[in-house]
Design a protein around this motif. Structure first.
Motif, mmCIF file in Angstrom:
data_model
loop_
_atom_site.group_PDB
_atom_site.id
_atom_site.type_symbol
_atom_site.label_atom_id
_atom_site.label_comp_id
_atom_site.label_asym_id
_atom_site.label_seq_id
_atom_site.Cartn_x
_atom_site.Cartn_y
_atom_site.Cartn_z
ATOM 1 N N GLN A 10 0.814 -1.219 0.000
ATOM 2 C CA GLN A 10 0.000 0.000 0.000
ATOM 3 C C GLN A 10 0.847 1.268 0.000
ATOM 4 O O GLN A 10 0.448 2.279 -0.565
ATOM 5 N N SER A 11 1.996 1.217 0.644
ATOM 6 C CA SER A 11 2.831 2.414 0.764
ATOM 7 C C SER A 11 3.884 2.540 -0.325
ATOM 8 O O SER A 11 4.393 3.630 -0.572
ATOM 9 N N GLY A 12 4.259 1.427 -0.923
ATOM 10 C CA GLY A 12 5.340 1.453 -1.899
ATOM 11 C C GLY A 12 6.719 1.420 -1.272
ATOM 12 O O GLY A 12 7.723 1.582 -1.952
ATOM 13 N N VAL A 13 6.773 1.197 0.039
ATOM 14 C CA VAL A 13 8.039 1.117 0.777
ATOM 15 C C VAL A 13 8.365 -0.359 0.967
ATOM 16 O O VAL A 13 7.507 -1.134 1.389
ATOM 17 N N GLY A 14 9.594 -0.738 0.671
ATOM 18 C CA GLY A 14 10.003 -2.126 0.805
ATOM 19 C C GLY A 14 9.964 -2.611 2.249
ATOM 20 O O GLY A 14 10.100 -1.828 3.192
ATOM 21 N N ILE A 15 9.803 -3.904 2.405
ATOM 22 C CA ILE A 15 9.716 -4.506 3.738
ATOM 23 C C ILE A 15 10.980 -4.224 4.549
ATOM 24 O O ILE A 15 10.899 -3.853 5.725
ATOM 25 N N GLU A 16 12.139 -4.388 3.933
ATOM 26 C CA GLU A 16 13.390 -4.133 4.666
ATOM 27 C C GLU A 16 13.515 -2.673 5.066
ATOM 28 O O GLU A 16 14.033 -2.355 6.139
ATOM 29 N N ALA A 17 13.036 -1.763 4.218
ATOM 30 C CA ALA A 17 13.054 -0.338 4.562
ATOM 31 C C ALA A 17 12.129 -0.066 5.741
ATOM 32 O O ALA A 17 12.480 0.710 6.646
ATOM 33 N N ILE A 18 10.967 -0.715 5.768
ATOM 34 C CA ILE A 18 10.045 -0.547 6.895
ATOM 35 C C ILE A 18 10.722 -1.009 8.182
ATOM 36 O O ILE A 18 10.678 -0.315 9.205
ATOM 37 N N ARG A 19 11.340 -2.156 8.145
ATOM 38 C CA ARG A 19 12.044 -2.664 9.336
ATOM 39 C C ARG A 19 13.167 -1.719 9.758
ATOM 40 O O ARG A 19 13.378 -1.486 10.951
ATOM 41 N N PHE A 20 13.895 -1.166 8.786
ATOM 42 C CA PHE A 20 14.960 -0.206 9.084
ATOM 43 C C PHE A 20 14.381 1.026 9.766
ATOM 44 O O PHE A 20 14.916 1.501 10.774
ATOM 45 N N TYR A 21 13.289 1.574 9.219
ATOM 46 C CA TYR A 21 12.658 2.749 9.815
ATOM 47 C C TYR A 21 12.245 2.473 11.260
ATOM 48 O O TYR A 21 12.363 3.348 12.122
ATOM 49 N N GLU A 22 11.776 1.276 11.532
ATOM 50 C CA GLU A 22 11.399 0.908 12.902
ATOM 51 C C GLU A 22 12.630 0.864 13.806
ATOM 52 O O GLU A 22 12.618 1.413 14.911
ATOM 53 N N ARG A 23 13.682 0.192 13.349
ATOM 54 C CA ARG A 23 14.911 0.068 14.162
ATOM 55 C C ARG A 23 15.504 1.423 14.483
ATOM 56 O O ARG A 23 16.015 1.647 15.579
ATOM 57 N N GLU A 24 15.448 2.337 13.513
ATOM 58 C CA GLU A 24 16.044 3.660 13.678
ATOM 59 C C GLU A 24 15.132 4.639 14.403
ATOM 60 O O GLU A 24 15.522 5.783 14.651
ATOM 61 N N GLY A 25 13.914 4.221 14.722
ATOM 62 C CA GLY A 25 12.979 5.082 15.442
ATOM 63 C C GLY A 25 12.328 6.143 14.573
ATOM 64 O O GLY A 25 11.784 7.113 15.085
ATOM 65 N N ILE A 26 12.377 5.951 13.260
ATOM 66 C CA ILE A 26 11.773 6.912 12.341
ATOM 67 C C ILE A 26 10.259 6.759 12.350
ATOM 68 O O ILE A 26 9.530 7.747 12.262
ATOM 69 N N ILE A 27 9.799 5.543 12.463
ATOM 70 C CA ILE A 27 8.377 5.272 12.665
ATOM 71 C C ILE A 27 8.250 4.450 13.944
ATOM 72 O O ILE A 27 9.184 3.726 14.310
#
Length: 77
Positions: A10-27
Motif C-alpha cells: 500500500q505504501s510502496g516502501v520495501g519490507i526491509e526499509a520498513i524494518r529499518f525505519y522501525e529500528r532507527e525510530g523513524i516510525i
C-alpha cells in the motif's frame, strides 16, 4: 490492521526499509498480533507513504523524519 507485506504494497516502501525505519525510530514500532506478527494501522501506512514521498523528492532521511514529526505535532506552530 495490515501485515508488513500489505503495508509495503500500500505504501510502496520495501519490507526491509520498513524494518529499518522501525529500528532507527523513524516510525513507531507497530503493535503485534497474538502470533507476534507486526500489525500496521492506516495511520502507520500513511506515515510510510509520507516518508516515501519525501524520499522521492530528494529529502535526506533526517529531514523527512523531522517533517513527519512536525506533521504529527497537534497544536504546534
Amino acid at each position: 490492521m495490515f501485515a508488513i507485506g500489505e503495508a509495503s504494497r500500500q505504501s510502496g516502501v520495501g519490507i526491509e526499509a520498513i524494518r529499518f525505519y522501525e529500528r532507527e525510530g523513524i516510525i513507531p514500532r507497530p503493535e503485534r498480533a497474538a502470533n507476534n506478527r507486526r500489525q500496521y494501522s492506516k495511520a502507520d501506512v500513511g506515515r510510510l507513504i509520507f516518508l516515501k514521498k519525501c524520499r522521492d523528492l530528494g529529502f535526506p532521511l533526517a529531514d523527512a523524519k523531522a517533517l513527519l514529526d512536525l506533521s504529527e505535532e497537534h497544536g504546534a506552530d
